[in-house]
Motif scaffolding. Structure first.
Motif, PDB file in Angstrom:
ATOM      1  N   THR A  39       0.840  -1.200   0.000  1.00  0.00           N
ATOM      2  CA  THR A  39       0.000   0.000   0.000  1.00  0.00           C
ATOM      3  C   THR A  39       0.874   1.249   0.000  1.00  0.00           C
ATOM      4  O   THR A  39       2.025   1.235   0.450  1.00  0.00           O
ATOM      5  CB  THR A  39      -0.925   0.038   1.227  1.00  0.00           C
ATOM      6  OG1 THR A  39      -0.136  -0.061   2.419  1.00  0.00           O
ATOM      7  CG2 THR A  39      -1.936  -1.098   1.189  1.00  0.00           C
ATOM      8  N   ARG A  40       0.275   2.324  -0.477  1.00  0.00           N
ATOM      9  CA  ARG A  40       0.929   3.634  -0.457  1.00  0.00           C
ATOM     10  C   ARG A  40       0.058   4.559   0.382  1.00  0.00           C
ATOM     11  O   ARG A  40      -1.114   4.790   0.065  1.00  0.00           O
ATOM     12  CB  ARG A  40       1.076   4.169  -1.882  1.00  0.00           C
ATOM     13  CG  ARG A  40       1.581   5.599  -1.947  1.00  0.00           C
ATOM     14  CD  ARG A  40       1.933   6.031  -3.356  1.00  0.00           C
ATOM     15  NE  ARG A  40       0.889   5.760  -4.311  1.00  0.00           N
ATOM     16  CZ  ARG A  40       1.042   5.899  -5.631  1.00  0.00           C
ATOM     17  NH1 ARG A  40       2.218   6.263  -6.110  1.00  0.00           N
ATOM     18  NH2 ARG A  40       0.058   5.639  -6.452  1.00  0.00           N
ATOM     19  N   SER A  41       0.624   5.092   1.456  1.00  0.00           N
ATOM     20  CA  SER A  41      -0.175   5.957   2.321  1.00  0.00           C
ATOM     21  C   SER A  41      -0.478   7.279   1.638  1.00  0.00           C
ATOM     22  O   SER A  41      -1.568   7.817   1.739  1.00  0.00           O
ATOM     23  CB  SER A  41       0.544   6.189   3.653  1.00  0.00           C
ATOM     24  OG  SER A  41       1.824   6.766   3.432  1.00  0.00           O
ATOM     25  N   HIS A  42       0.492   7.831   0.901  1.00  0.00           N
ATOM     26  CA  HIS A  42       0.231   9.016   0.094  1.00  0.00           C
ATOM     27  C   HIS A  42       1.389   9.219  -0.863  1.00  0.00           C
ATOM     28  O   HIS A  42       2.499   8.735  -0.635  1.00  0.00           O
ATOM     29  CB  HIS A  42       0.033  10.270   0.959  1.00  0.00           C
ATOM     30  CG  HIS A  42       1.283  10.721   1.645  1.00  0.00           C
ATOM     31  ND1 HIS A  42       1.684  10.208   2.853  1.00  0.00           N
ATOM     32  CD2 HIS A  42       2.250  11.620   1.268  1.00  0.00           C
ATOM     33  CE1 HIS A  42       2.821  10.787   3.228  1.00  0.00           C
ATOM     34  NE2 HIS A  42       3.198  11.627   2.288  1.00  0.00           N
ATOM     35  N   ALA A  43       1.120   9.917  -1.933  1.00  0.00           N
ATOM     36  CA  ALA A  43       2.164  10.274  -2.881  1.00  0.00           C
ATOM     37  C   ALA A  43       2.634  11.689  -2.588  1.00  0.00           C
ATOM     38  O   ALA A  43       1.873  12.510  -2.073  1.00  0.00           O
ATOM     39  CB  ALA A  43       1.634  10.187  -4.317  1.00  0.00           C
ATOM     40  N   ASN A  45       3.036  14.273  -4.384  1.00  0.00           N
ATOM     41  CA  ASN A  45       2.292  15.335  -5.064  1.00  0.00           C
ATOM     42  C   ASN A  45       0.787  15.157  -4.950  1.00  0.00           C
ATOM     43  O   ASN A  45       0.029  15.664  -5.762  1.00  0.00           O
ATOM     44  CB  ASN A  45       2.696  15.393  -6.538  1.00  0.00           C
ATOM     45  CG  ASN A  45       4.156  15.750  -6.694  1.00  0.00           C
ATOM     46  OD1 ASN A  45       4.673  16.605  -5.967  1.00  0.00           O
ATOM     47  ND2 ASN A  45       4.835  15.094  -7.622  1.00  0.00           N
ATOM     48  N   GLY A  46       0.335  14.396  -3.964  1.00  0.00           N
ATOM     49  CA  GLY A  46      -1.092  14.217  -3.787  1.00  0.00           C
ATOM     50  C   GLY A  46      -1.472  12.763  -3.862  1.00  0.00           C
ATOM     51  O   GLY A  46      -0.622  11.885  -4.090  1.00  0.00           O
ATOM     52  N   PRO A  47      -2.744  12.452  -3.688  1.00  0.00           N
ATOM     53  CA  PRO A  47      -3.192  11.063  -3.696  1.00  0.00           C
ATOM     54  C   PRO A  47      -3.068  10.442  -5.069  1.00  0.00           C
ATOM     55  O   PRO A  47      -3.069  11.129  -6.090  1.00  0.00           O
ATOM     56  CB  PRO A  47      -4.667  11.180  -3.272  1.00  0.00           C
ATOM     57  CG  PRO A  47      -5.055  12.572  -3.665  1.00  0.00           C
ATOM     58  CD  PRO A  47      -3.834  13.418  -3.465  1.00  0.00           C
ATOM     59  N   SER A  48      -2.943   9.107  -5.093  1.00  0.00           N
ATOM     60  CA  SER A  48      -2.842   8.403  -6.365  1.00  0.00           C
ATOM     61  C   SER A  48      -4.183   8.418  -7.071  1.00  0.00           C
ATOM     62  O   SER A  48      -5.232   8.563  -6.452  1.00  0.00           O
ATOM     63  CB  SER A  48      -2.408   6.955  -6.141  1.00  0.00           C
ATOM     64  OG  SER A  48      -3.369   6.272  -5.366  1.00  0.00           O
ATOM     65  N   ASP A  49      -4.149   8.265  -8.386  1.00  0.00           N
ATOM     66  CA  ASP A  49      -5.372   8.209  -9.188  1.00  0.00           C
ATOM     67  C   ASP A  49      -5.868   6.784  -9.222  1.00  0.00           C
ATOM     68  O   ASP A  49      -5.407   5.975 -10.012  1.00  0.00           O
ATOM     69  CB  ASP A  49      -5.080   8.712 -10.606  1.00  0.00           C
ATOM     70  CG  ASP A  49      -6.304   8.617 -11.509  1.00  0.00           C
ATOM     71  OD1 ASP A  49      -7.402   8.336 -10.977  1.00  0.00           O
ATOM     72  OD2 ASP A  49      -6.147   8.815 -12.721  1.00  0.00           O
ATOM     73  N   ASP A  50      -6.823   6.474  -8.357  1.00  0.00           N
ATOM     74  CA  ASP A  50      -7.278   5.096  -8.241  1.00  0.00           C
ATOM     75  C   ASP A  50      -8.089   4.638  -9.431  1.00  0.00           C
ATOM     76  O   ASP A  50      -8.437   3.469  -9.535  1.00  0.00           O
ATOM     77  CB  ASP A  50      -8.106   4.928  -6.968  1.00  0.00           C
ATOM     78  CG  ASP A  50      -7.250   5.100  -5.724  1.00  0.00           C
ATOM     79  OD1 ASP A  50      -7.832   5.326  -4.663  1.00  0.00           O
ATOM     80  OD2 ASP A  50      -6.013   5.032  -5.840  1.00  0.00           O
ATOM     81  N   SER A  51      -8.409   5.534 -10.346  1.00  0.00           N
ATOM     82  CA  SER A  51      -9.195   5.139 -11.511  1.00  0.00           C
ATOM     83  C   SER A  51      -8.319   4.719 -12.679  1.00  0.00           C
ATOM     84  O   SER A  51      -8.815   4.283 -13.702  1.00  0.00           O
ATOM     85  CB  SER A  51     -10.103   6.303 -11.948  1.00  0.00           C
ATOM     86  OG  SER A  51      -9.308   7.394 -12.384  1.00  0.00           O
ATOM     87  N   ALA A  52      -7.012   4.900 -12.548  1.00  0.00           N
ATOM     88  CA  ALA A  52      -6.121   4.589 -13.664  1.00  0.00           C
ATOM     89  C   ALA A  52      -6.173   3.116 -14.007  1.00  0.00           C
ATOM     90  O   ALA A  52      -6.362   2.276 -13.147  1.00  0.00           O
ATOM     91  CB  ALA A  52      -4.684   4.989 -13.316  1.00  0.00           C
TER      92      ALA A  52
END
Length: 352
Positions: A39-43, A45-52
């Motif tokens: 898991t990634r708690s945060h990136a 530059n902001g949250p990951s794009d979970d729709s990718a």
């Protein structure tokens, strides 16, 4: 694996998942590998794009660390069968390729680094083999797998077709006794009794590259059991395709019926329901007597052998030896009973 935070970063780099605070937690341990949740708690530059649509798109991934050297050809076979099965409606986690396009990755750039595979993370509860709908799903799924792999023939691995000889058992038992493990006497009793009885029902399904009479050889999953099925919001998902390869369709069906209907204390209605669903979905093999359960007996015998060997192997880690010892004890306790299997076979013969 060692530091899970550092290795989380290594996996993320290998699969181009992007920067962030990566962490891995252990989820399950099997005979072939350890499953971790990445898991990634945060990136930064902001949250990951979970729709990718790709490895970088999910909030979590499943990392399978192989305990033994991986086989790229086997992984490609797994991927091909999984894709063919998906087209027939069988849900399973996506298998991702790394930066180099490989589905099997050795981390750290070292020949001694761990081999891993990266999958889509799937949420769900373990399948309940007492659920009639799950049993019907299992029958339909086996039939679909056998259709998906019908054109991919070959010779099944000896794991499914042969078992240790009396001389091989004697040699192993002598090594186990020298290692002075607590279950040495139990293994000796098994070698002197049940091992030979089970081995009498182990035969080859292919001779000189040609399927034996009554055998339909396909490429299939080879490990369809409750712990490899998660039931999520959209239905059952089939996991753990590592063993995919050639097999006798009827023998895989027989093993699945034994496992899903309750083993030695099988429930006849459950067994009949699974077989009926398999037949209605186009499955063709017919189970006839104990010979149909050859794969069940072979894998049970071989599992005891490899776990006993691992338990006394000084080259593996103490954790691996401890796990293997526990598996030997559990396997000796839960071996298939030929008398019970004969009753199951008789029950199914009355259903055709």
């Amino acid at each position: 694996m060692h530091d899970t935070g550092d290795l989380g970063d290594v996996v993320a780099e290998a699969y181009a998942l992007g920067p962030g605070d990566w962490g891995m937690e252990p989820v399950a341990r099997g005979a072939l590998g350890q499953i971790w949740k990445l898991t990634r708690s945060h990136a930064p530059n902001g949250p990951s794009d979970d729709s990718a649509d790709g490895p970088s798109g999910g909030p979590a991934w499943a990392v399978k660390e192989l305990l033994f050297d991986g086989d790229e050809e086997q992984v490609l076979r797994e991927s091909a069968l999984r894709d063919a099965a998906e087209r027939l409606g069988i849900a399973s986690p996506r298998l991702f390729a790394d930066r180099a396009g490989a589905c099997l990755t050795r981390l750290g750039g070292s020949p001694d680094g761990p081999c891993v595979k990266l999958y889509e993370w799937v949420e769900g509860a373990r399948a309940d083999s007492r659920d009639p709908e799950i049993l019907s799903w299992c029958g339909r799924t086996l039939a679909a797998l056998h259709r998906a792999g019908a054109q991919e023939t070959g010779t099944p691995d000896p794991w499914y077709e042969r078992c240790p000889s009396p001389a091989e058992w004697a040699t192993l038992h002598a090594r186990v006794r020298r290692a002075d493990v607590p279950w040495a006497d139990a293994l000796g009793r098994f070698v002197a009794s049940s091992a030979g009885e089970l081995a009498r029902h182990v035969t080859a399904s292919v001779a000189d590259g040609v399927p034996c009479a009554g055998e339909e050889v396909v490429t299939s999953h080879l490990d369809v059991q409750p712990q490899n099925v998660l039931v999520g919001p959209h239905g059952p998902v089939l996991l753990d395709w590592d063993n995919a390869g050639p097999t006798s369709a009827g023998r895989e069906l027989a093993q699945a019926v034994f496992v899903w209907s309750g083993g030695n204390g099988f429930h006849a209605d459950s067994a009949r329901r699974l077989v009926r669903a398999y037949r209605e979905a186009g499955g063709r093999p017919v189970l006839r007597g104990l010979d149909s359960f050859s794969m069940l007996f072979a894998t049970a015998l071989n599992y005891v052998r490899v776990q006993a060997e691992c338990a006394i192997d000084p080259t593996v880690t103490p954790a691996q030896r401890e796990f293997a010892s526990g598996q030997v004890v559990a396997s000796l306790r839960d071996l298939p009973d030929p008398t019970a299997v004969a009753r199951l076979a008789e029950c199914l013969e009355q259903s055709w």
